[in-house]
Design an enzyme around this catalytic site. Structure first.
Site, mmCIF file in Angstrom:
data_model
loop_
_atom_site.group_PDB
_atom_site.id
_atom_site.type_symbol
_atom_site.label_atom_id
_atom_site.label_comp_id
_atom_site.label_asym_id
_atom_site.label_seq_id
_atom_site.Cartn_x
_atom_site.Cartn_y
_atom_site.Cartn_z
ATOM 1 N N ASN A 1 -8.057 -13.061 -29.518
ATOM 2 C CA ASN A 1 -8.196 -12.737 -30.937
ATOM 3 C C ASN A 1 -7.134 -13.513 -31.709
ATOM 4 O OD1 ASN A 1 -7.917 -11.521 -33.504
ATOM 5 N ND2 ASN A 1 -8.959 -9.701 -32.739
ATOM 6 N N LYS A 2 -7.593 -14.488 -32.514
ATOM 7 C CA LYS A 2 -6.660 -15.371 -33.231
ATOM 8 C C LYS A 2 -5.650 -14.599 -34.068
ATOM 9 C CE LYS A 2 -9.649 -17.976 -35.417
ATOM 10 N NZ LYS A 2 -10.485 -19.061 -35.972
ATOM 11 N N ASP B 1 -9.511 -29.090 -37.837
ATOM 12 C CA ASP B 1 -9.969 -28.823 -39.210
ATOM 13 C C ASP B 1 -8.783 -28.504 -40.119
ATOM 14 O OD1 ASP B 1 -9.628 -26.372 -37.864
ATOM 15 O OD2 ASP B 1 -11.355 -25.411 -38.815
ATOM 16 N N ASP C 1 -15.447 -22.742 -39.428
ATOM 17 C CA ASP C 1 -16.331 -21.626 -39.067
ATOM 18 C C ASP C 1 -17.137 -21.152 -40.271
ATOM 19 O OD1 ASP C 1 -14.841 -21.979 -36.829
ATOM 20 O OD2 ASP C 1 -13.839 -20.044 -36.865
ATOM 21 N N ARG D 1 -20.964 -19.675 -34.405
ATOM 22 C CA ARG D 1 -21.109 -21.120 -34.203
ATOM 23 C C ARG D 1 -20.500 -21.533 -32.866
ATOM 24 N NH1 ARG D 1 -16.877 -21.551 -32.616
ATOM 25 N NH2 ARG D 1 -14.875 -21.438 -33.671
ATOM 26 N N GLU E 1 -11.677 -29.869 -31.805
ATOM 27 C CA GLU E 1 -10.973 -28.574 -31.718
ATOM 28 C C GLU E 1 -9.576 -28.648 -32.319
ATOM 29 O OE1 GLU E 1 -12.569 -25.708 -31.629
ATOM 30 O OE2 GLU E 1 -13.522 -26.527 -29.861
ATOM 31 N N HIS E 2 -9.237 -27.655 -33.130
ATOM 32 C CA HIS E 2 -7.903 -27.539 -33.738
ATOM 33 C C HIS E 2 -7.574 -28.730 -34.631
ATOM 34 C CE1 HIS E 2 -6.285 -23.881 -31.855
ATOM 35 N NE2 HIS E 2 -6.960 -24.223 -30.778
ATOM 36 N N SER F 1 -16.720 -17.404 -33.116
ATOM 37 C CA SER F 1 -16.573 -17.156 -34.532
ATOM 38 C C SER F 1 -17.171 -15.851 -35.033
ATOM 39 C CB SER F 1 -17.188 -18.335 -35.290
ATOM 40 O OG SER F 1 -16.684 -18.401 -36.559
ATOM 41 N N SER F 2 -17.069 -14.788 -34.238
ATOM 42 C CA SER F 2 -17.586 -13.488 -34.690
ATOM 43 C C SER F 2 -16.823 -13.007 -35.925
ATOM 44 C CB SER F 2 -17.487 -12.449 -33.567
ATOM 45 O OG SER F 2 -16.146 -12.342 -33.112
#
Length: 458
Positions: free
Chosen positions: A233-234, A52, A190, A43, A49-50, A145-146
Site C-alpha cells: 500500500n503506497k 511519471d 493511474d 490499470r 515504472e516510477h 491501481s485500486s
C-alpha cells in the site's frame, strides 16, 4: 474525445447482472434505489515504472477489473458510504468539512480524496449529500491501481451528483492532485488512464500538458497479470515517497553541477529539457556527476551548499526527516533508461517489425532488471514470479505498479497462453496454500479496456 467528460450510457439492468445485484443490495441497505452508477477501471502499466512523477511518459492500459459505485444524491448534507465487501466498514461524514486521515489509508479516505478534489475545484459551498454503495473487482494493494480507481470514481460520482461537467483531462488532473490528500506523491499515470482509456488500445500518456496517444499492441500475444500475493500500500509505507524524494534530489544535484537554477528544478525531466540533450546523454551526465555510493544528508547539503535545516524544510517532505542516506545515482539511471525504453516500446508498436514481440519482450525484461537493481522496488516474490513467467513461456516479464509486492505483467504468445497459465499456477500458486486460495483472481490474461463511465437505468 478528451474534450468531453466520461460518457453516460443508458443500460438495461436486467442485461447487467452485476449492476442489478448492486441495485438490490443498495435498496436493502438504504431503502431506496440508486439514481446512477459510476465505474472507473484499474490499470496495468506495460512499461514506464516510477517515471511519471519525474515528468516522463508512461505506457499503461486500462483493465476490465474496476471500481463500481451505485449512487443516490440526497437532500441531507451527509455522504454515507458502504461496501459490498463486508470487511470494509461503513462510513458517513458531513459533506462540508471533509477530514482525510493520512495516518490510516482506509478505503473511505480514497473516496473522500475524489469528493474533496471536485468540491474544491468548483468551490462548492453546499455540496449534495449522497448514499453510495461500492463494489470493487481490482485486487487491493496489488499494484493495479485500486486506490486511484476509487479516487477517480469518487470524483466522477461527486461531479455528476452536483450537476457539474469537466473534460476527461481536467478530471484526471484534479483526481491526481486530490489523491495527494492521503499523502501519496503520485505522478498522474493511474488517474489519466482511468479516464482516458479506450477499448482495444494501450496509451502513451505524456504530462505537462496531459495528453494520451493510442498505442496499438501487436497481435499474436496476450498480456498476463500475475499477483505475487504480497500486498503493498503506497500510502501506508514510506518506500514510495522516499523514491520520489531521491529523484528530486538527483534532479537538484545534476542541475547544480551544470550551473542551472537548481532550486527551481524538482524533476529529472526538467533537467534534460533545460540542458536540451537526449536521454542517452543524460545517462552519461549521471555517470560523470553522481557516484554509486549512497549519499549522506551531510554530503547532499555540501553539494548543494545548504544547511541541514534548509534541506529538511525546503526539499525533504515531512515524513522523510529521519532518512539518512539517499541513492540519487541509481534512481536517476533507472529513470532516464526507463524513459528511453518507453519511447522505444512505442516506436516498435508503431513500426510493427516482424520481430516486434521479441523486441518488446526484451524491453519489458530490461525494465524489470532496472526496477530490481537500480530502483530497488522489487521483492524476492516478484523476482521469483518474473523468473517463473519467463521459464513458462513469456517473451518478457516485469513488475508493474509501484512494486515492493503487487503484480507482474508478462507478454505471452497467444498460442502458448493455456500452457503458460497452467505452468505458472503449478510453479507459483500451488506450492503455497494461501496463494492457492486466491489463484483465480490472481492470474489472468487481459485486454485494453475502456475508461471511466456513468450508467443510468434505461
Amino acid at each position: 474525445m478528451a474534450g468531453q467528460g466520461p460518457a453516460a450510457l443508458p443500460v438495461q439492468l436486467v442485461e447487467q447482472p452485476r449492476l442489478q445485484k448492486l441495485k438490490e443490495m443498495f435498496i436493502s441497505k438504504f431503502g431506496s434505489a440508486p439514481k446512477f452508477y459510476a465505474r472507473a477501471p484499474g490499470r496495468v502499466n506495460l512499461i514506464g515504472e516510477h517515471i511519471d512523477y519525474c515528468g516522463y511518459a508512461v505506457l499503461p492500459m486500462a483493465i476490465e477489473q474496476d471500481i463500481l459505485i451505485a449512487v443516490e444524491p440526497v437532500q441531507t448534507q451527509v455522504v454515507q458510504l458502504a461496501n459490498t465487501n463486508s470487511s470494509y466498514l461503513d462510513f458517513s461524514t458531513g459533506v462540508n468539512n471533509i477530514q482525510i486521515n493520512k495516518t490510516k489509508p482506509q478505503w473511505h479516505n480514497y473516496f473522500l480524496c475524489g469528493l474533496k478534489g471536485i468540491q474544491e475545484h468548483f468551490g462548492l459551498n453546499n455540496p449534495t449529500g449522497m448514499n453510495c454503495l461500492l463494489d470493487g473487482t481490482i485486487p487491493p494493494s496489488s499494484g493495479l491501481s485500486s486506490s486511484s480507481a476509487l479516487v477517480c470514481c469518487a470524483g466522477l460520482v461527486t461531479l455528476r451528483a452536483n450537476g457539474k461537467t469537466l473534460s476527461k483531462v481536467e478530471l484526471a488532473e484534479i483526481c491526481t492532485k486530490s489523491e495527494r490528500y492521503i499523502g501519496t506523491e503520485g505522478g498522474g499515470m493511474d488517474q489519466s488512464i482511468s479516464f482516458l482509456a479506450e477499448e482495444g488500445t494501450a496509451k502513451l500518456i505524456e504530462f505537462n500538458p496531459l495528453r494520451a496517444t493510442d498505442v496499438r499492441l501487436p497481435s499474436g500475444a496476450a498480456f498476463v497479470i500475475a499477483n505475487s500475493c504480497v500486498e503493498m500500500n503506497k500510502a501506508a509505507t514510506s518506500h514510495y515517497n522516499i523514491r520520489v524524494m531521491e529523484c528530486r534530489l538527483a534532479a537538484k544535484l545534476l542541475s547544480k553541477s551544470k550551473g542551472l537554477d537548481w532550486k527551481k528544478m524538482s524533476r529529472l525531466n526538467d533537467v534534460q529539457t533545460k540542458l536540451g540533450v537526449s536521454l542517452e546523454e543524460m545517462l552519461t551526465i549521471v555517470e560523470e556527476v553522481l557516484h554509486p555510493e549512497p549519499y549522506s544528508t551531510e554530503e547532499i547539503c555540501k553539494c548543494l551548499g545548504i544547511s541541514l535545516e534548509e534541506l529538511r524544510s525546503q526539499i525533504l517532505s515531512p515524513n522523510m526527516q529521519d532518512v539518512c542516506t539517499f541513492k540519487p545515482y541509481q534512481r536517476a539511471k533507472h529513470v532516464y533508461s526507463e524513459a528511453a525504453r518507453v519511447v522505444e516500446f512505442q516506436q516498435i508498436c508503431s513500426a510493427a517489425p516482424a520481430n516486434a514481440l521479441q523486441l518488446l519482450g526484451e524491453l519489458m525484461s530490461q525494465s524489470h532488471i532496472s526496477c530490481r537493481d537500480m530502483f530497488e522496488c522489487s521483492c524476492p516474490e516478484l523476482d521469483r514470479l518474473v523468473d517463473i513467467c519467463l521459464q513458462s513461456g513469456a517473451i518478457g516479464s516485469r513488475l508493474t505498479g509501484a512494486g515492493w509486492g503487487g503484480c507482474t505483467v508478462s507478454m505471452v504468445p497467444s498460442d502458448k497462453l493455456n500452457t503458460f497459465l497452467q505452468n505458472v499456477k503449478k510453479a507459483y500458486y500451488q506450492t503455497d496454500g494461501q496463494r492457492l486460495a486466491v489463484e483465480n483472481n490472481s492470474l489472468f490474461a487481459t485486454k485494453p479496456g475502456r475508461g471511466a463511465l456513468v450508467f443510468v437505468e434505461a
